[in-house]
Design a protein around this motif. Sequence first.
Motif, PDB file in Angstrom:
ATOM      1  N   ALA A  44      69.562  83.537 -70.854  1.00 27.51           N
ATOM      2  CA  ALA A  44      68.922  83.819 -72.138  1.00 27.51           C
ATOM      3  C   ALA A  44      68.112  85.108 -72.026  1.00 27.51           C
ATOM      4  O   ALA A  44      67.994  85.700 -70.952  1.00 27.51           O
ATOM      5  N   SER A  45      67.526  85.547 -73.131  1.00 27.30           N
ATOM      6  CA  SER A  45      66.638  86.709 -73.111  1.00 27.30           C
ATOM      7  C   SER A  45      65.474  86.454 -74.050  1.00 27.30           C
ATOM      8  O   SER A  45      65.563  85.650 -74.985  1.00 27.30           O
ATOM      9  N   ILE A  46      64.368  87.145 -73.781  1.00 24.06           N
ATOM     10  CA  ILE A  46      63.170  86.988 -74.609  1.00 24.06           C
ATOM     11  C   ILE A  46      63.343  87.806 -75.881  1.00 24.06           C
ATOM     12  O   ILE A  46      63.772  88.959 -75.848  1.00 24.06           O
ATOM     13  N   ARG A  47      63.025  87.194 -76.990  1.00 30.10           N
ATOM     14  CA  ARG A  47      63.133  87.875 -78.276  1.00 30.10           C
ATOM     15  C   ARG A  47      62.150  89.040 -78.356  1.00 30.10           C
ATOM     16  O   ARG A  47      61.016  88.937 -77.902  1.00 30.10           O
ATOM     17  N   PHE A  48      62.588  90.121 -78.951  1.00 27.28           N
ATOM     18  CA  PHE A  48      61.683  91.226 -79.250  1.00 27.28           C
ATOM     19  C   PHE A  48      60.839  90.866 -80.480  1.00 27.28           C
ATOM     20  O   PHE A  48      61.222  90.060 -81.321  1.00 27.28           O
ATOM     21  N   GLY A  49      59.667  91.486 -80.549  1.00 27.02           N
ATOM     22  CA  GLY A  49      58.830  91.351 -81.732  1.00 27.02           C
ATOM     23  C   GLY A  49      58.139  90.008 -81.868  1.00 27.02           C
ATOM     24  O   GLY A  49      57.728  89.635 -82.967  1.00 27.02           O
ATOM     25  N   ARG A  50      57.979  89.284 -80.749  1.00 34.84           N
ATOM     26  CA  ARG A  50      57.343  87.970 -80.816  1.00 34.84           C
ATOM     27  C   ARG A  50      56.006  87.925 -80.061  1.00 34.84           C
ATOM     28  O   ARG A  50      55.059  87.307 -80.524  1.00 34.84           O
ATOM     29  N   TYR A  51      55.949  88.563 -78.886  1.00 38.45           N
ATOM     30  CA  TYR A  51      54.746  88.516 -78.051  1.00 38.45           C
ATOM     31  C   TYR A  51      54.454  89.922 -77.546  1.00 38.45           C
ATOM     32  O   TYR A  51      55.296  90.532 -76.884  1.00 38.45           O
ATOM     33  N   TYR A  52      53.264  90.405 -77.867  1.00 40.42           N
ATOM     34  CA  TYR A  52      52.805  91.716 -77.429  1.00 40.42           C
ATOM     35  C   TYR A  52      51.561  91.544 -76.552  1.00 40.42           C
ATOM     36  O   TYR A  52      50.839  90.558 -76.656  1.00 40.42           O
ATOM     37  N   ARG A  53      51.296  92.555 -75.722  1.00 43.66           N
ATOM     38  CA  ARG A  53      50.080  92.583 -74.911  1.00 43.66           C
ATOM     39  C   ARG A  53      49.478  93.978 -74.985  1.00 43.66           C
ATOM     40  O   ARG A  53      50.207  94.972 -75.163  1.00 43.66           O
ATOM     41  N   SER A  54      48.153  94.072 -74.842  1.00 42.45           N
ATOM     42  CA  SER A  54      47.509  95.385 -74.998  1.00 42.45           C
ATOM     43  C   SER A  54      46.075  95.340 -74.485  1.00 42.45           C
ATOM     44  O   SER A  54      45.577  94.304 -74.050  1.00 42.45           O
ATOM     45  N   THR A  55      45.420  96.489 -74.578  1.00 41.16           N
ATOM     46  CA  THR A  55      43.968  96.575 -74.437  1.00 41.16           C
ATOM     47  C   THR A  55      43.325  95.995 -75.699  1.00 41.16           C
ATOM     48  O   THR A  55      44.018  95.555 -76.626  1.00 41.16           O
ATOM     49  N   ASP A  56      41.987  96.024 -75.753  1.00 38.16           N
ATOM     50  CA  ASP A  56      41.327  95.541 -76.965  1.00 38.16           C
ATOM     51  C   ASP A  56      41.636  96.481 -78.135  1.00 38.16           C
ATOM     52  O   ASP A  56      42.157  97.587 -77.962  1.00 38.16           O
ATOM     53  N   LEU A  57      41.309  96.004 -79.331  1.00 38.73           N
ATOM     54  CA  LEU A  57      41.649  96.732 -80.564  1.00 38.73           C
ATOM     55  C   LEU A  57      40.428  97.399 -81.184  1.00 38.73           C
ATOM     56  O   LEU A  57      40.440  97.736 -82.363  1.00 38.73           O
ATOM     57  N   SER A  58      39.391  97.626 -80.394  1.00 40.67           N
ATOM     58  CA  SER A  58      38.145  98.144 -80.951  1.00 40.67           C
ATOM     59  C   SER A  58      38.203  99.626 -81.287  1.00 40.67           C
ATOM     60  O   SER A  58      37.429 100.108 -82.112  1.00 40.67           O
ATOM     61  N   LYS A  59      39.116 100.344 -80.633  1.00 38.67           N
ATOM     62  CA  LYS A  59      39.120 101.798 -80.792  1.00 38.67           C
ATOM     63  C   LYS A  59      40.274 102.302 -81.652  1.00 38.67           C
ATOM     64  O   LYS A  59      40.515 103.512 -81.720  1.00 38.67           O
ATOM     65  N   ILE A  60      40.969 101.408 -82.312  1.00 38.79           N
ATOM     66  CA  ILE A  60      42.120 101.848 -83.093  1.00 38.79           C
ATOM     67  C   ILE A  60      41.675 102.766 -84.227  1.00 38.79           C
ATOM     68  O   ILE A  60      40.672 102.511 -84.910  1.00 38.79           O
ATOM     69  N   THR A  61      42.388 103.846 -84.390  1.00 40.99           N
ATOM     70  CA  THR A  61      42.019 104.849 -85.382  1.00 40.99           C
ATOM     71  C   THR A  61      42.577 104.505 -86.756  1.00 40.99           C
ATOM     72  O   THR A  61      43.462 103.655 -86.898  1.00 40.99           O
ATOM     73  N   VAL A  62      42.068 105.190 -87.746  1.00 42.89           N
ATOM     74  CA  VAL A  62      42.550 104.991 -89.114  1.00 42.89           C
ATOM     75  C   VAL A  62      44.036 105.310 -89.199  1.00 42.89           C
ATOM     76  O   VAL A  62      44.810 104.616 -89.888  1.00 42.89           O
ATOM     77  N   ASP A  63      44.457 106.355 -88.488  1.00 41.38           N
ATOM     78  CA  ASP A  63      45.868 106.734 -88.526  1.00 41.38           C
ATOM     79  C   ASP A  63      46.761 105.730 -87.812  1.00 41.38           C
ATOM     80  O   ASP A  63      47.910 105.498 -88.212  1.00 41.38           O
ATOM     81  N   ASP A  64      46.239 105.117 -86.739  1.00 41.73           N
ATOM     82  CA  ASP A  64      47.058 104.190 -85.958  1.00 41.73           C
ATOM     83  C   ASP A  64      47.075 102.778 -86.533  1.00 41.73           C
ATOM     84  O   ASP A  64      48.003 102.000 -86.251  1.00 41.73           O
ATOM     85  N   ALA A  65      46.077 102.415 -87.311  1.00 43.80           N
ATOM     86  CA  ALA A  65      45.985 101.045 -87.821  1.00 43.80           C
ATOM     87  C   ALA A  65      47.239 100.609 -88.577  1.00 43.80           C
ATOM     88  O   ALA A  65      47.720  99.484 -88.372  1.00 43.80           O
ATOM     89  N   PRO A  66      47.828 101.446 -89.457  1.00 43.20           N
ATOM     90  CA  PRO A  66      49.054 101.002 -90.137  1.00 43.20           C
ATOM     91  C   PRO A  66      50.205 100.763 -89.180  1.00 43.20           C
ATOM     92  O   PRO A  66      51.046  99.879 -89.423  1.00 43.20           O
ATOM     93  N   ARG A  67      50.270 101.511 -88.083  1.00 42.77           N
ATOM     94  CA  ARG A  67      51.351 101.318 -87.119  1.00 42.77           C
ATOM     95  C   ARG A  67      51.202  99.981 -86.405  1.00 42.77           C
ATOM     96  O   ARG A  67      52.196  99.296 -86.144  1.00 42.77           O
ATOM     97  N   LEU A  68      49.962  99.605 -86.106  1.00 44.82           N
ATOM     98  CA  LEU A  68      49.749  98.286 -85.523  1.00 44.82           C
ATOM     99  C   LEU A  68      50.071  97.202 -86.548  1.00 44.82           C
ATOM    100  O   LEU A  68      50.697  96.185 -86.215  1.00 44.82           O
ATOM    101  N   ALA A  69      49.679  97.436 -87.793  1.00 42.54           N
ATOM    102  CA  ALA A  69      49.964  96.452 -88.845  1.00 42.54           C
ATOM    103  C   ALA A  69      51.463  96.243 -89.030  1.00 42.54           C
ATOM    104  O   ALA A  69      51.903  95.140 -89.386  1.00 42.54           O
ATOM    105  N   ASP A  70      52.250  97.287 -88.758  1.00 43.72           N
ATOM    106  CA  ASP A  70      53.707  97.179 -88.902  1.00 43.72           C
ATOM    107  C   ASP A  70      54.322  96.168 -87.940  1.00 43.72           C
ATOM    108  O   ASP A  70      55.472  95.751 -88.140  1.00 43.72           O
TER     109      ASP A  70
END
Length: 267
Positions: free
Chosen positions: A29-55
């Motif tokens: 089998a394989s792990i589905r894309f678009g189901r589980y993400y990992r990252s640093t904290d979200l405190s520094k996300i910029t106004v320009d980047d916020a829509p990309r994260l929302a996507d």
Amino acid sequence: MTSIPGASIPILSVPNLRDIGGYRTRDGASIRFGRYYRSTDLSKITVDDAPRLADLGLVTVFDLRTHSEREAAPDRVPPSAREVPLDVLADKALRSVPAQMQSVMSDPSVAVSMLGDNRAIEYFLGSYRDFVTLPSAIASYRTLFTDLAARDTLPALVHCTTGKDRTGWATASLLLLLGVDEDDVFDEYLLTNTQLLPAFESVFDKFTAAGGDPELLKQVLGVRPEYLHAALAEMRASFGSIEGYFADGLGIGAEGQQAIRDHLLQG
């Protein structure tokens, strides 16, 4: 969307952001894309980047940081997402490294006094063992994986401050439960060194200019195989196997484990 397992998602204000989709399991089998993400904290996300994260369409954001970390740098969560705070280290007696990370990174004398003579490595080895057996860690990871077994939780993002240790264990244990080969689990874990450390280039430069040893910072800001090995050894000594850890440690039995697989695997 990327189709390469472990590929970085280039949102500059959220470094170390990646999808675990695409990894193969031992039974094909394989792990589905678009189901589980990992990252640093979200405190520094910029106004320009916020829509990309929302996507990404996140439904749940699991925040594994301490209460003080969350207060100092609150997440900027996409409107679609429910935030779940889970203080993995709440019961750890010595939490000074996360709490004083800014001082450690900016002042070599603080870094040496706290973490010199291999104390950084010893601290992280102890922390990774704690991820498996510390009561607050067990409670936090139980909630995380119980939620992943439930409907309407995904897509989810899991993070701590730098997205490498508390998040690293969450992701590694999940991949093992899903049946991903341990070599691939380590490869995914070590991607932090290529996806996160470049974001700290200016920190390394200032630290070095102030007389600090950049190798000491790498012990703190990067990951090492022996850290994850320590958690796996603790898991096997305490619970025997990854399934035993989920069942006897986290209280998630065969049905819940299968629900997680059903939600994340295809083929």
